[in-house]
Design a protein around this motif. Structure first.
Motif, PDB file in Angstrom:
ATOM      1  N   ASP A 150      -9.451  11.409  11.676  1.00 31.61           N
ATOM      2  CA  ASP A 150      -8.948  10.593  12.788  1.00 31.61           C
ATOM      3  C   ASP A 150      -8.340  11.556  13.804  1.00 31.61           C
TER       4      ASP A 150
ATOM      5  N   ALA B 220      -8.380   7.251   1.984  1.00 33.87           N
ATOM      6  CA  ALA B 220      -7.947   5.881   1.700  1.00 33.87           C
ATOM      7  C   ALA B 220      -8.644   5.388   0.443  1.00 33.87           C
TER       8      ALA B 220
ATOM      9  N   CYS C 160      -9.523   1.863  -1.163  1.00 35.96           N
ATOM     10  CA  CYS C 160      -9.599   0.476  -0.703  1.00 35.96           C
ATOM     11  C   CYS C 160     -10.218  -0.394  -1.792  1.00 35.96           C
TER      12      CYS C 160
ATOM     13  N   LEU D  13      -8.012  -0.633   7.374  1.00 37.59           N
ATOM     14  CA  LEU D  13      -7.119   0.510   7.190  1.00 37.59           C
ATOM     15  C   LEU D  13      -5.820   0.242   7.947  1.00 37.59           C
TER      16      LEU D  13
ATOM     17  N   PHE E 291      -7.624  12.227   6.539  1.00 37.61           N
ATOM     18  CA  PHE E 291      -6.962  11.172   5.782  1.00 37.61           C
ATOM     19  C   PHE E 291      -7.890  10.732   4.662  1.00 37.61           C
TER      20      PHE E 291
ATOM     21  N   ALA F 153      -7.089  -1.303   2.309  1.00 32.61           N
ATOM     22  CA  ALA F 153      -6.504  -0.042   1.851  1.00 32.61           C
ATOM     23  C   ALA F 153      -5.269  -0.317   1.003  1.00 32.61           C
TER      24      ALA F 153
ATOM     25  N   THR G  37     -13.256   4.983  -2.264  1.00 36.87           N
ATOM     26  CA  THR G  37     -12.378   6.037  -1.758  1.00 36.87           C
ATOM     27  C   THR G  37     -13.074   6.620  -0.533  1.00 36.87           C
TER      28      THR G  37
ATOM     29  N   TRP H 287       0.847  -1.192   0.000  1.00 36.21           N
ATOM     30  CA  TRP H 287       0.000   0.000   0.000  1.00 36.21           C
ATOM     31  C   TRP H 287       0.883   1.243   0.000  1.00 36.21           C
TER      32      TRP H 287
ATOM     33  N   TYR I 274      -3.182   5.212   1.580  1.00 34.48           N
ATOM     34  CA  TYR I 274      -3.619   5.896   2.804  1.00 34.48           C
ATOM     35  C   TYR I 274      -2.768   7.150   2.939  1.00 34.48           C
ATOM     36  N   HIS I 275      -3.380   8.299   2.726  1.00 32.88           N
ATOM     37  CA  HIS I 275      -2.653   9.570   2.718  1.00 32.88           C
ATOM     38  C   HIS I 275      -3.276  10.563   3.675  1.00 32.88           C
ATOM     39  N   GLU I 276      -2.435  11.477   4.147  1.00 30.97           N
ATOM     40  CA  GLU I 276      -2.972  12.619   4.882  1.00 30.97           C
ATOM     41  C   GLU I 276      -3.790  13.457   3.915  1.00 30.97           C
TER      42      GLU I 276
ATOM     43  N   ARG J  50       1.602   5.330   0.892  1.00 34.27           N
ATOM     44  CA  ARG J  50       1.265   6.275   1.957  1.00 34.27           C
ATOM     45  C   ARG J  50       2.056   7.564   1.842  1.00 34.27           C
TER      46      ARG J  50
END
Length: 126
Positions: free
Chosen positions: A83, A97, A99, A53, A95, A110, A78, A19, A113-115, A21
């Motif tokens: 969080d 994601a 998936c 996740l 965030f 996921a 998406t 994945w 997974y990004h900010e 990130r």
């Protein structure tokens, strides 16, 4: 659904997936085998679907789903989420994601997974 309920074959599929990130300026591909080894992830129910996740299950009470965009075939989603485990400021708690459903499985995993800086949607959008 719980990770502990999965068959060895299903866990093997998860461990084989990498994945992407960008979190706290750390970039790069990761692998799910490491997540399962060093974290305690668990499925999160999103619109009735189990999604895994790359976050510890202790985050779940602090996660709010903002919106989901499903693919036409319902095999990809998406998810935009907040969080607040470490930060309540919307600018730093967002965030996203992407998936995908694993072949032959009922859950989503996921693959990105990004900010995401939570910003208000502009009034020009419907």
């Amino acid at each position: 659904m719980k990770l502990s309920d999965l068959s060895a074959e299903s866990l093997k599929k998860i461990k084989a997936v990498r994945w992407d990130r960008i979190i706290e300026k750390h970039e790069g591909p990761e692998d799910w085998e490491s997540v399962l080894r060093y974290e305690q992830p668990e499925f999160l129910s999103v619109q009735g679907c189990p999604i895994l996740l790359p976050v510890d299950k202790s985050h779940h009470p602090n996660i709010t789903i903002i919106r989901c965009i499903w693919s036409m075939d319902n095999n990809s989603v998406t998810v935009f989420l907040s969080d607040t485990t470490y930060e309540d400021d919307p600018f730093f708690s967002g965030f996203m994601a992407v998936c995908d459903r694993l072949k032959g499985e009922e859950f989503f995993l996921a693959v990105l997974y990004h900010e995401w800086f939570i910003i208000e949607r502009a009034g020009v959008f419907e």
